[in-house]
Scaffold this motif. Structure first.
Motif, PDB file in Angstrom:
ATOM      1  N   UNK A   6       0.840  -1.206   0.000  1.00 39.01           N
ATOM      2  CA  UNK A   6       0.000   0.000   0.000  1.00 39.01           C
ATOM      3  C   UNK A   6       0.869   1.247   0.000  1.00 39.01           C
ATOM      4  N   UNK A   7       1.953   1.214   0.784  1.00 39.95           N
ATOM      5  CA  UNK A   7       2.827   2.381   0.895  1.00 39.95           C
ATOM      6  C   UNK A   7       3.562   2.681  -0.415  1.00 39.95           C
ATOM      7  N   UNK A   8       3.755   1.689  -1.248  1.00 37.87           N
ATOM      8  CA  UNK A   8       4.388   1.941  -2.546  1.00 37.87           C
ATOM      9  C   UNK A   8       3.554   2.919  -3.375  1.00 37.87           C
ATOM     10  N   UNK A   9       2.238   2.831  -3.256  1.00 35.29           N
ATOM     11  CA  UNK A   9       1.369   3.715  -4.027  1.00 35.29           C
ATOM     12  C   UNK A   9       0.921   4.924  -3.210  1.00 35.29           C
ATOM     13  N   UNK A  10       0.771   4.738  -1.907  1.00 36.42           N
ATOM     14  CA  UNK A  10       0.325   5.821  -1.013  1.00 36.42           C
ATOM     15  C   UNK A  10       1.326   5.948   0.129  1.00 36.42           C
ATOM     16  N   UNK A  11       2.463   6.603  -0.123  1.00 36.96           N
ATOM     17  CA  UNK A  11       3.562   6.610   0.860  1.00 36.96           C
ATOM     18  C   UNK A  11       3.248   7.301   2.176  1.00 36.96           C
ATOM     19  N   UNK A  12       2.214   8.118   2.230  1.00 31.54           N
ATOM     20  CA  UNK A  12       1.873   8.776   3.495  1.00 31.54           C
ATOM     21  C   UNK A  12       0.733   8.078   4.230  1.00 31.54           C
ATOM     22  N   UNK A  13       0.311   6.904   3.761  1.00 28.87           N
ATOM     23  CA  UNK A  13      -0.789   6.187   4.421  1.00 28.87           C
ATOM     24  C   UNK A  13      -0.410   5.818   5.848  1.00 28.87           C
TER      25      UNK A  13
END
Length: 388
Positions: A230-237
Motif C-alpha cells: 500500500x505504501x508503494x502507491x500511497x507513501x503517506x498512508x
C-alpha cells in the motif's frame, strides 16, 4: 424484570464481551427492565491479585494450563461467594456471559441463562494458555459441557457457536447475533478533521484503522504484512491499531523489520467512547480475523461498529464475518491470511473512495435494520421470560 448480567472476566474492559454487556444493558433498560452487572472486577483487588492471579504463573511453570484453569475456577468461586451473601440483591434472572459465571450463579440458586460468546477451550489453546489434548484442556471442556447442560437456556452470538454447543453438549441454543447501539455508533464524517487534529493524525493521509484485541485469531499481523504494498502507491498512508494482547511483541518486530514504524501506530488500550472518533477519522476499517486452533470470529462487534459508523469495511471471510458482510455490496471480504488480497483491497478503496462510500451507506442501513440493540434486547427478554 430485575436482571443481572454476570461474567467471571473484568467489566468494563476493552473487548467484545464487555461491549456486548454494556449495549445489552442499555437495550434492556430502554424496555423498562432494571439491569445490574457483576464481574470479576467487583472482587476485592487483593483477592484478584494474590489468590486468582498470583499462583497461576508458578502453576503454569509446572504444567502449562494449570494456572489458567486455577484462575478461572477461583473467579467462579469468588462470584458464587458474593452471590450467596445475605445482602446480595434478588434477581428474576441472571444472564451469565461465560460458563464459570453460569456455574457460580446456579450454585447460588439464581435462575440462569447463558450467553456463549466463543469457544472457551479452543480459544485457550489458540492463545497458548493450554496445550491441545492436555488434561487441562479436557478440564475446560468438561466445565463448558457442564455449564451448557445445567443452564436454563443457551444463547449464542452466531450459528457456528450454536452448532458447537450442540456438538459438545447436546444442547440446542438460540442464535442471536451480536448488535450495537445504533444511536451511539453512527456516521460522524463532519468531525473527521477535528478528530484527526485531536489525535495527531495527518489531515491528508489515507488512514486504515484496526480496532482489534492483539491476539492470534484476530489476524492482526496481516495488515502489517500487507501494508508495504500500500505504501508503494500511497507513501503517506497510516495504519492505526487500537487494542492490547499477546501479539504486540510480534507486531513490533514485524514493523521494525519492514521499516514502516513512521506509518504504523500501536495505540494500546483505547476507551470505547474514543474508538468512535477513530472510526470517524479513518478512511477504511480492517477486521482481518483468521481461523486459529478451531476458533473462528463470531459476529464481530468491531465490524458492526465500523458498518454503523459510516466507515467502509474490509474483513476476512471467516466465521460470522461472512454472515454480516455482503461482499461488494456493503463491504469487502478477502481470503484469510492472504497478504496479497488484503493489500489489493486496501488499495482498491483508496483508489475508488466513491465505491467505499457506497459500501458504507449500504452497511449503515443494514445495521439499522438488522443489528439494533433495542431489537436484540427484545429477543433476550423473550428468552428470559420463557426460562422462568
Amino acid at each position: 424484570m430485575k436482571i443481572l448480567l454476570a461474567t467471571s472476566y473484568d467489566y468494563p474492559h476493552l473487548g467484545g464481551l464487555s461491549t456486548h454487556m454494556a449495549t445489552l444493558k442499555i437495550g434492556l433498560e430502554a424496555r423498562g427492565h432494571e439491569v445490574d452487572t457483576l464481574s470479576f472486577s467487583d472482587v476485592p483487588k487483593w483477592k484478584r491479585d494474590f489468590i486468582a492471579r498470583g499462583p497461576s504463573f508458578l502453576l503454569n511453570k509446572a504444567s502449562l494450563g494449570a494456572g489458567y484453569v486455577w484462575t478461572l475456577k477461583r473467579r467462579q468461586a469468588f462470584l458464587e461467594e458474593m452471590m450467596k451473601r445475605p445482602d446480595f440483591p434478588k434477581y428474576d434472572i441472571v444472564n451469565a456471559q461465560d460458563v464459570f459465571a453460569t456455574l457460580a450463579s446456579i450454585q447460588a440458586g439464581f435462575p440462569t441463562v447463558t450467553t456463549v460468546h466463543g469457544y472457551l477451550t479452543y480459544e485457550g489453546i489458540s492463545k497458548g494458555s493450554v496445550e491441545e489434548g492436555s488434561k487441562h484442556a479436557d478440564t475446560l471442556m468438561a466445565v463448558e459441557r457442564d455449564g451448557y447442560r445445567k443452564t436454563r437456556a443457551v444463547i449464542t452470538v452466531d450459528t457456528r457457536i450454536k452448532n458447537y454447543v450442540k456438538k459438545e453438549a447436546g444442547i440446542d441454543g438460540t442464535a442471536i447475533r451480536n448488535f450495537i447501539n445504533v444511536d451511539d455508533f453512527k456516521p460522524d464524517s463532519e468531525n473527521k478533521a477535528a478528530y484527526r487534529a485531536k489525535h495527531n493524525v495527518d489531515a491528508t493521509a489515507p488512514v486504515f484503522f484496526v480496532p482489534r484485541r492483539l491476539t492470534k485469531k484476530n489476524g492482526v499481523i496481516y495488515p502489517i504484512l500487507s501494508f508495504p504494498a500500500v505504501l508503494e502507491k500511497y507513501p503517506n498512508a497510516q495504519l492505526i491499531f487500537a487494542g492490547t494482547g499477546e501479539a504486540m511483541d510480534e507486531m513490533k518486530k514485524l514493523i521494525a523489520e519492514r521499516g514502516i514504524g513512521n506509518n504504523v501506530h500501536l495505540l494500546g488500550a483505547v476507551d470505547h467512547s474514543v474508538i468512535k472518533e477513530y472510526y470517524a477519522l479513518a478512511d477504511v476499517v480492517l477486521v482481518p480475523s483468521v481461523f486459529s486452533a478451531g476458533v473462528e470470529e463470531a459476529t464481530s462487534i468491531s465490524a458492526l461498529e465500523a458498518m454503523g459508523s459510516g466507515s467502509p469495511l474490509i474483513a476476512c471471510a471467516v466465521g460470522g464475518l461472512k454472515e454480516i458482510v455482503n461482499h461488494g455490496v456493503d463491504g469487502l471480504l478477502v481470503e484469510e491470511k492472504s497478504v496479497e488480497e488484503l493489500s489489493e483491497a486496501m488499495i482498491e478503496l483508496l483508489d475508488h473512495p466513491d465505491k467505499g462510500a457506497q459500501y458504507a451507506e449500504a452497511a449503515r442501513k443494514k445495521i439499522e435494520d438488522e443489528y439494533s440493540h433495542t431489537a436484540a434486547a427484545e429477543k433476550y427478554e423473550s428468552i428470559y421470560k420463557a426460562s422462568l
